[in-house]
Design a protein around this motif. Structure first.
Motif, PDB file in Angstrom:
ATOM      1  N   ALA A   1      19.302   8.576  -3.940  1.00 34.57           N
ATOM      2  CA  ALA A   1      19.286   9.533  -2.828  1.00 34.57           C
ATOM      3  C   ALA A   1      17.951  10.274  -2.765  1.00 34.57           C
ATOM      4  CB  ALA A   1      20.441  10.525  -2.969  1.00 34.57           C
ATOM      5  N   LEU A   2      17.369  10.563  -3.905  1.00 34.85           N
ATOM      6  CA  LEU A   2      16.104  11.302  -3.964  1.00 34.85           C
ATOM      7  C   LEU A   2      14.942  10.484  -3.415  1.00 34.85           C
ATOM      8  CD1 LEU A   2      14.542  13.831  -4.886  1.00 34.85           C
ATOM      9  CD2 LEU A   2      14.409  12.789  -7.162  1.00 34.85           C
ATOM     10  N   TYR A   3      14.882   9.207  -3.751  1.00 35.81           N
ATOM     11  CA  TYR A   3      13.695   8.404  -3.465  1.00 35.81           C
ATOM     12  C   TYR A   3      13.849   7.341  -2.373  1.00 35.81           C
ATOM     13  CZ  TYR A   3      11.654  10.227  -7.789  1.00 35.81           C
ATOM     14  OH  TYR A   3      11.135  11.030  -8.767  1.00 35.81           O
ATOM     15  N   SER A   4      15.022   6.828  -2.174  1.00 31.06           N
ATOM     16  CA  SER A   4      15.188   5.691  -1.275  1.00 31.06           C
ATOM     17  C   SER A   4      14.778   6.037   0.148  1.00 31.06           C
ATOM     18  CB  SER A   4      16.640   5.228  -1.292  1.00 31.06           C
ATOM     19  OG  SER A   4      16.793   4.100  -0.472  1.00 31.06           O
ATOM     20  N   GLY A   5      14.027   5.136   0.758  1.00 33.04           N
ATOM     21  CA  GLY A   5      13.603   5.309   2.134  1.00 33.04           C
ATOM     22  C   GLY A   5      12.299   6.058   2.299  1.00 33.04           C
ATOM     23  N   LEU A   6      11.785   6.623   1.219  1.00 33.34           N
ATOM     24  CA  LEU A   6      10.483   7.286   1.284  1.00 33.34           C
ATOM     25  C   LEU A   6       9.384   6.235   1.206  1.00 33.34           C
ATOM     26  CD1 LEU A   6      11.003  10.276  -1.198  1.00 33.34           C
ATOM     27  CD2 LEU A   6      11.309  10.268   1.288  1.00 33.34           C
ATOM     28  N   THR A   7       8.197   6.606   1.630  1.00 39.67           N
ATOM     29  CA  THR A   7       7.063   5.716   1.404  1.00 39.67           C
ATOM     30  C   THR A   7       6.645   5.861  -0.048  1.00 39.67           C
ATOM     31  OG1 THR A   7       5.362   7.358   1.925  1.00 39.67           O
ATOM     32  CG2 THR A   7       6.241   6.050   3.775  1.00 39.67           C
ATOM     33  N   VAL A   8       5.881   4.897  -0.516  1.00 39.65           N
ATOM     34  CA  VAL A   8       5.395   4.962  -1.896  1.00 39.65           C
ATOM     35  C   VAL A   8       4.602   6.257  -2.104  1.00 39.65           C
ATOM     36  CG1 VAL A   8       3.815   3.846  -3.515  1.00 39.65           C
ATOM     37  CG2 VAL A   8       5.432   2.471  -2.219  1.00 39.65           C
ATOM     38  N   ARG A   9       3.786   6.628  -1.135  1.00 41.08           N
ATOM     39  CA  ARG A   9       3.005   7.878  -1.221  1.00 41.08           C
ATOM     40  C   ARG A   9       3.940   9.081  -1.374  1.00 41.08           C
ATOM     41  NH1 ARG A   9      -2.041   8.537   1.113  1.00 41.08           N
ATOM     42  NH2 ARG A   9      -1.569   6.820   2.528  1.00 41.08           N
ATOM     43  N   GLU A  10       5.016   9.109  -0.592  1.00 46.86           N
ATOM     44  CA  GLU A  10       5.963  10.219  -0.661  1.00 46.86           C
ATOM     45  C   GLU A  10       6.701  10.240  -2.000  1.00 46.86           C
ATOM     46  OE1 GLU A  10       7.073  10.610   4.085  1.00 46.86           O
ATOM     47  OE2 GLU A  10       8.135   9.134   2.856  1.00 46.86           O
ATOM     48  N   VAL A  11       7.040   9.066  -2.523  1.00 46.72           N
ATOM     49  CA  VAL A  11       7.698   8.992  -3.832  1.00 46.72           C
ATOM     50  C   VAL A  11       6.845   9.689  -4.880  1.00 46.72           C
ATOM     51  CG1 VAL A  11       8.338   7.413  -5.708  1.00 46.72           C
ATOM     52  CG2 VAL A  11       9.077   6.931  -3.369  1.00 46.72           C
ATOM     53  N   LEU A  12       5.550   9.435  -4.849  1.00 47.80           N
ATOM     54  CA  LEU A  12       4.643  10.011  -5.837  1.00 47.80           C
ATOM     55  C   LEU A  12       4.498  11.525  -5.678  1.00 47.80           C
ATOM     56  CD1 LEU A  12       1.952   7.200  -5.858  1.00 47.80           C
ATOM     57  CD2 LEU A  12       3.679   7.674  -7.616  1.00 47.80           C
ATOM     58  N   ALA A  13       4.805  12.045  -4.501  1.00 49.07           N
ATOM     59  CA  ALA A  13       4.674  13.478  -4.241  1.00 49.07           C
ATOM     60  C   ALA A  13       5.939  14.269  -4.575  1.00 49.07           C
ATOM     61  CB  ALA A  13       4.296  13.704  -2.782  1.00 49.07           C
ATOM     62  N   VAL A  14       7.046  13.591  -4.813  1.00 48.19           N
ATOM     63  CA  VAL A  14       8.303  14.282  -5.111  1.00 48.19           C
ATOM     64  C   VAL A  14       8.214  14.953  -6.482  1.00 48.19           C
ATOM     65  CG1 VAL A  14      10.760  13.950  -5.616  1.00 48.19           C
ATOM     66  CG2 VAL A  14       9.724  12.761  -3.692  1.00 48.19           C
ATOM     67  N   ASP A  15       8.587  16.217  -6.535  1.00 48.65           N
ATOM     68  CA  ASP A  15       8.671  16.951  -7.803  1.00 48.65           C
ATOM     69  C   ASP A  15      10.100  16.773  -8.320  1.00 48.65           C
ATOM     70  OD1 ASP A  15       8.771  18.717  -9.921  1.00 48.65           O
ATOM     71  OD2 ASP A  15       7.964  20.422  -8.797  1.00 48.65           O
ATOM     72  N   ALA A  16      10.320  15.652  -9.012  1.00 45.39           N
ATOM     73  CA  ALA A  16      11.680  15.295  -9.443  1.00 45.39           C
ATOM     74  C   ALA A  16      12.335  16.374 -10.292  1.00 45.39           C
ATOM     75  CB  ALA A  16      11.665  13.954 -10.172  1.00 45.39           C
TER      76      ALA A  16
ATOM     77  N   GLY B   1       0.804  -1.214   0.000  1.00 39.52           N
ATOM     78  CA  GLY B   1       0.000   0.000   0.000  1.00 39.52           C
ATOM     79  C   GLY B   1       0.838   1.264   0.000  1.00 39.52           C
ATOM     80  N   PRO B   2       0.172   2.408   0.223  1.00 45.17           N
ATOM     81  CA  PRO B   2       0.842   3.705   0.115  1.00 45.17           C
ATOM     82  C   PRO B   2       1.922   3.965   1.162  1.00 45.17           C
ATOM     83  CG  PRO B   2      -1.522   3.971   0.568  1.00 45.17           C
ATOM     84  CD  PRO B   2      -1.257   2.518   0.435  1.00 45.17           C
ATOM     85  N   GLU B   3       1.898   3.218   2.267  1.00 45.68           N
ATOM     86  CA  GLU B   3       2.912   3.428   3.304  1.00 45.68           C
ATOM     87  C   GLU B   3       4.099   2.469   3.173  1.00 45.68           C
ATOM     88  OE1 GLU B   3       2.704   6.194   5.082  1.00 45.68           O
ATOM     89  OE2 GLU B   3       0.860   6.491   3.938  1.00 45.68           O
ATOM     90  N   ALA B   4       4.106   1.648   2.132  1.00 42.28           N
ATOM     91  CA  ALA B   4       5.235   0.745   1.892  1.00 42.28           C
ATOM     92  C   ALA B   4       6.502   1.572   1.691  1.00 42.28           C
ATOM     93  CB  ALA B   4       4.959  -0.119   0.662  1.00 42.28           C
ATOM     94  N   GLN B   5       7.626   1.047   2.156  1.00 41.98           N
ATOM     95  CA  GLN B   5       8.912   1.729   2.004  1.00 41.98           C
ATOM     96  C   GLN B   5       9.490   1.433   0.622  1.00 41.98           C
ATOM     97  OE1 GLN B   5      10.687   3.782   4.406  1.00 41.98           O
ATOM     98  NE2 GLN B   5       8.531   3.842   5.011  1.00 41.98           N
ATOM     99  N   PHE B   6       9.887   2.495  -0.060  1.00 40.93           N
ATOM    100  CA  PHE B   6      10.394   2.374  -1.419  1.00 40.93           C
ATOM    101  C   PHE B   6      11.918   2.360  -1.412  1.00 40.93           C
ATOM    102  CE2 PHE B   6      11.820   3.908  -5.520  1.00 40.93           C
ATOM    103  CZ  PHE B   6      11.039   3.177  -6.375  1.00 40.93           C
ATOM    104  N   ASP B   7      12.460   1.487  -2.218  1.00 42.44           N
ATOM    105  CA  ASP B   7      13.899   1.468  -2.465  1.00 42.44           C
ATOM    106  C   ASP B   7      14.092   0.818  -3.834  1.00 42.44           C
ATOM    107  OD1 ASP B   7      16.624   1.757  -2.198  1.00 42.44           O
ATOM    108  OD2 ASP B   7      16.844   0.353  -0.547  1.00 42.44           O
ATOM    109  N   PHE B   8      15.266   0.944  -4.381  1.00 44.24           N
ATOM    110  CA  PHE B   8      15.580   0.257  -5.632  1.00 44.24           C
ATOM    111  C   PHE B   8      17.077   0.077  -5.744  1.00 44.24           C
ATOM    112  CE2 PHE B   8      15.984   4.679  -6.890  1.00 44.24           C
ATOM    113  CZ  PHE B   8      17.066   4.686  -7.756  1.00 44.24           C
ATOM    114  N   GLN B   9      17.449  -0.851  -6.607  1.00 46.29           N
ATOM    115  CA  GLN B   9      18.840  -1.064  -6.984  1.00 46.29           C
ATOM    116  C   GLN B   9      18.934  -0.749  -8.470  1.00 46.29           C
ATOM    117  OE1 GLN B   9      18.946  -5.194  -6.020  1.00 46.29           O
ATOM    118  NE2 GLN B   9      19.781  -4.843  -3.984  1.00 46.29           N
TER     119      GLN B   9
END
Length: 140
Positions: free
Chosen positions: A89-104, A64-72
């Motif tokens: 650095a921009l996305y790792s450790g954010l929740t999925v909801r927070e990832v979607l809110a980032v203005d990359a 769900g939206p509170e899952a922790q996002f990371d990638f390799q």
């Protein structure tokens, strides 16, 4: 909203006086990344739209939206490995909801990348961001 790691990176970039120093720093960031296991260099993780070979493997903890996002990730180009490190650095450790809110584009613009990447590199960076966002959106 960017991660704390990205805020640290943005501060470092402020201290680097010219683009050549920043460029070297981007390459160093890429060199410091853990290589992607070759088993994950498959069509499913390959990012289309990049001039070089790029693979991004999502690593999401929870649901769900509170899952922790990371990638390799990894690329066959040194500068692109550095761009992957910046996105990490921009996305790792954010929740999925927070990832979607980032203005990359705005966050990456703080690093001055927009003015110094070739159009092919910019397109590749955009493709990587789109892959990250679509992966996060699929979790919501």
């Amino acid at each position: 909203m960017a991660s704390a790691a990205f805020e640290d990176l943005a501060e470092t970039f402020e201290f680097l006086d010219d683009w050549e120093d920043r460029y070297r720093h981007v390459i160093d960031l890429g060199r410091a990344m853990t290589p992607l296991d070759p088993a994950f260099r498959v069509p499913a993780t390959k990012v289309e739209g990049c001039a070089s070979q790029v693979w991004l493997r999502p690593v999401i903890s929870g649901e769900g939206p509170e899952a922790q996002f990371d990638f390799q990730g990894e690329s066959d180009a040194m500068i692109v490995n550095g761009l992957i490190a910046i996105l990490h650095a921009l996305y790792s450790g954010l929740t999925v909801r927070e990832v979607l809110a980032v203005d990359a584009p705005a966050e990456l613009g703080r690093l001055g990348l927009n003015d110094h990447l070739s159009s092919q590199r910019s397109n590749g960076l955009r493709a990587m961001v789109e892959r990250i966002l679509s992966t996060a959106a699929a979790q919501v």
